[in-house]
Design a protein around this motif. Sequence first.
Motif: not given
Length: 118
Positions: A77-92, A110-117
């Motif tokens: 698919k010509n793509q790569f992925s990120l997995q981040l486990s055990s997220v906290t609000p500091d990962d926002t 372009q960037g994507t906003q991720v909010t941990v809440s």
Amino acid sequence: QVQLQESGPGLVKPSQMLSLTCAVSGGSITTSYYAWSWIRQPPGKGLEWMGAIAHDGNTYYSPSLKSRTSITRDTAKNQFSLQLSSVTPDDTAVYYCARFWMWEYDYWGQGTQVTVSS
């Protein structure tokens, strides 16, 4: 022209896993000697390099995030992925994918906003 596009959920609950994908067009992720990186920017802070996957599939991680981070790729698919486990609000943060070559990041998503809440 190389283009990168991040995708994934914009909201993740604390303790869950954050998963993002970066679709690449205009160039192959297996072409020597590019490295495909994940970089984030928390609100009010600077850019933080999280890790990368090289053209040969080798992975590299920030020491501070290594225990929680996994970067994989799908060459079909010509793509790569990120997995981040055990997220906290500091990962926002705004999460970016970028191509690294010749000591610089020459193409960015372009960037994507991720909010941990909850």
